[in-house]
Scaffold this motif. Structure first.
Motif, mmCIF file in Angstrom:
data_model
loop_
_atom_site.group_PDB
_atom_site.id
_atom_site.type_symbol
_atom_site.label_atom_id
_atom_site.label_comp_id
_atom_site.label_asym_id
_atom_site.label_seq_id
_atom_site.Cartn_x
_atom_site.Cartn_y
_atom_site.Cartn_z
ATOM 1 N N THR A 48 -5.613 11.166 -46.515
ATOM 2 C CA THR A 48 -5.604 11.430 -47.894
ATOM 3 C C THR A 48 -3.993 11.868 -47.900
ATOM 4 O OG1 THR A 48 -7.448 11.877 -48.692
ATOM 5 C CG2 THR A 48 -5.772 12.410 -49.970
ATOM 6 N N ASP A 160 -8.672 4.908 -51.235
ATOM 7 C CA ASP A 160 -9.194 6.291 -50.389
ATOM 8 C C ASP A 160 -10.476 6.283 -50.742
ATOM 9 O OD1 ASP A 160 -9.350 8.637 -49.013
ATOM 10 O OD2 ASP A 160 -7.801 9.574 -50.382
ATOM 11 N N GLU A 161 -11.379 5.771 -49.795
ATOM 12 C CA GLU A 161 -12.893 5.870 -49.659
ATOM 13 C C GLU A 161 -13.220 5.353 -50.792
ATOM 14 O OE1 GLU A 161 -14.318 9.398 -47.751
ATOM 15 O OE2 GLU A 161 -12.748 9.822 -46.558
HETATM 16 MG MG MG Z 1 -9.351 12.437 -47.793
#
Ligand code: MG
Ligand code: ADP
Length: 258
Positions: A48, A160-161
């Motif tokens: 991240t 991000d995910e």
């Molecule tokens: Mg992360």
């Protein structure tokens, strides 16, 4: 070919009142136009952090970040960022949620509005425009978030995910939808995921990071015939399992398996 993303020797330190933590160190990474790459690695390895640096939301302690050849020193319309949580505003309709980026950047016109409506339609959401986020399923909400991210037409997408809160079937459908949508539009993308098979199925390259501090451990190229197949069927392709096991055992050998 000039890379869309060029990270040169990036290190980042988080400073809190109690400590200074070296989160990532010496990150080198180039992403070419149209490439889809994935970042995998244990939680806390800095995935991240790296996306936030590319998005211009964090300034690295050391190193240089370029997007489309220009040094990044703040958020830019060239970059779209999509997170696990969809951050849709509950008081706005779906259509109005997708238009936020255009409103904020002063680009809301009849034309951009109709392109956004077209995107909603492509995502199978044409009848949801007047609904509110709480009336939609998790998978639909993530599709709305994708439309919102694409509405401003960024060249680079940071994901991000985005699938980690979804059930398995919805996740598989969204993987295909995202890959085909981004390919049609020649977008460049960086995906962070916990799911190694998802990373291989969607990407041209998988970058494995290790932690304390986060560094690039190894980069794996996904074979051409797997890249050309949609994520759902990529998992059945020859060589898929071999690559999965190769990366998996590399993760185990450096002690980063979750
Ligand atoms: Mg992360
Ligand atoms: P990942 O996304 O791979 O799980 P992160 O980039 O979120 O990793 O975090 C990398 C490291 O930096 C972790 O050790 C995390 O605890 C730390 N970290 C992340 N954000 C902050 C912050 N705002 N303040 C202090 N430490 C942070």
């Amino acid at each position: 070919m000039e890379p869309v993303v060029d990270l040169h020797n990036i290190s980042h330190v988080y400073v809190t009142d109690r400590e200074a933590l070296l989160a990532v160190e010496g990150i080198q990474m180039k992403v070419l136009p149209g490439e889809f790459i994935s970042l995998v690695g244990p939680s806390g390895c800095g995935k991240t952090t790296i996306l936030s640096i590319i998005a211009g939301l964090l300034k690295p302690a050391l190193g240089e970040v370029k997007v489309k050849g220009r040094t990044v020193n703040g958020p830019s319309p060239d970059v779209g960022y999509m997170l696990q949580q969809d951050y849709l505003f509950p008081w706005r309709t779906i259509m109005d949620n997708t238009l936020i980026g255009l409103e904020l950047t002063g680009k809301l016109t009849e034309h951009s509005r109709s392109l956004t409506a077209e995107l909603l339609k492509e995502m199978g959401l044409e009848s949801s425009g007047r609904l509110y986020p709480q009336q939609l399923s998790g998978g639909m909400r993530q599709r709305v978030a994708l439309v919102r991210t694409l509405a401003t037409d960024p060249e680079l997408l940071l994901l991000d995910e985005p699938f980690s809160a979804l059930d398995y079937q919805t996740k598989l459908q969204l993987e295909d939808l995202i890959v085909s949508t981004l390919r049609e539009r020649d977008k460049t993308a960086i995906l962070v995921t916990h799911d190694l098979s998802e990373a291989i199925a969607m990407s041209d390259k998988v970058i494995l990071l290790n932690r304390n501090p986060g560094r690039v451990h190894r980069t794996f190229e996904v074979p051409d015939h797997i890249r050309r197949t949609t994520p759902f069927y990529a998992r059945n392709e020859m060589g898929f399992n071999e690559l999965f096991h190769e990366i998996w055992s590399e993760m185990e050998s450096i002690g980063v398996k979750e």
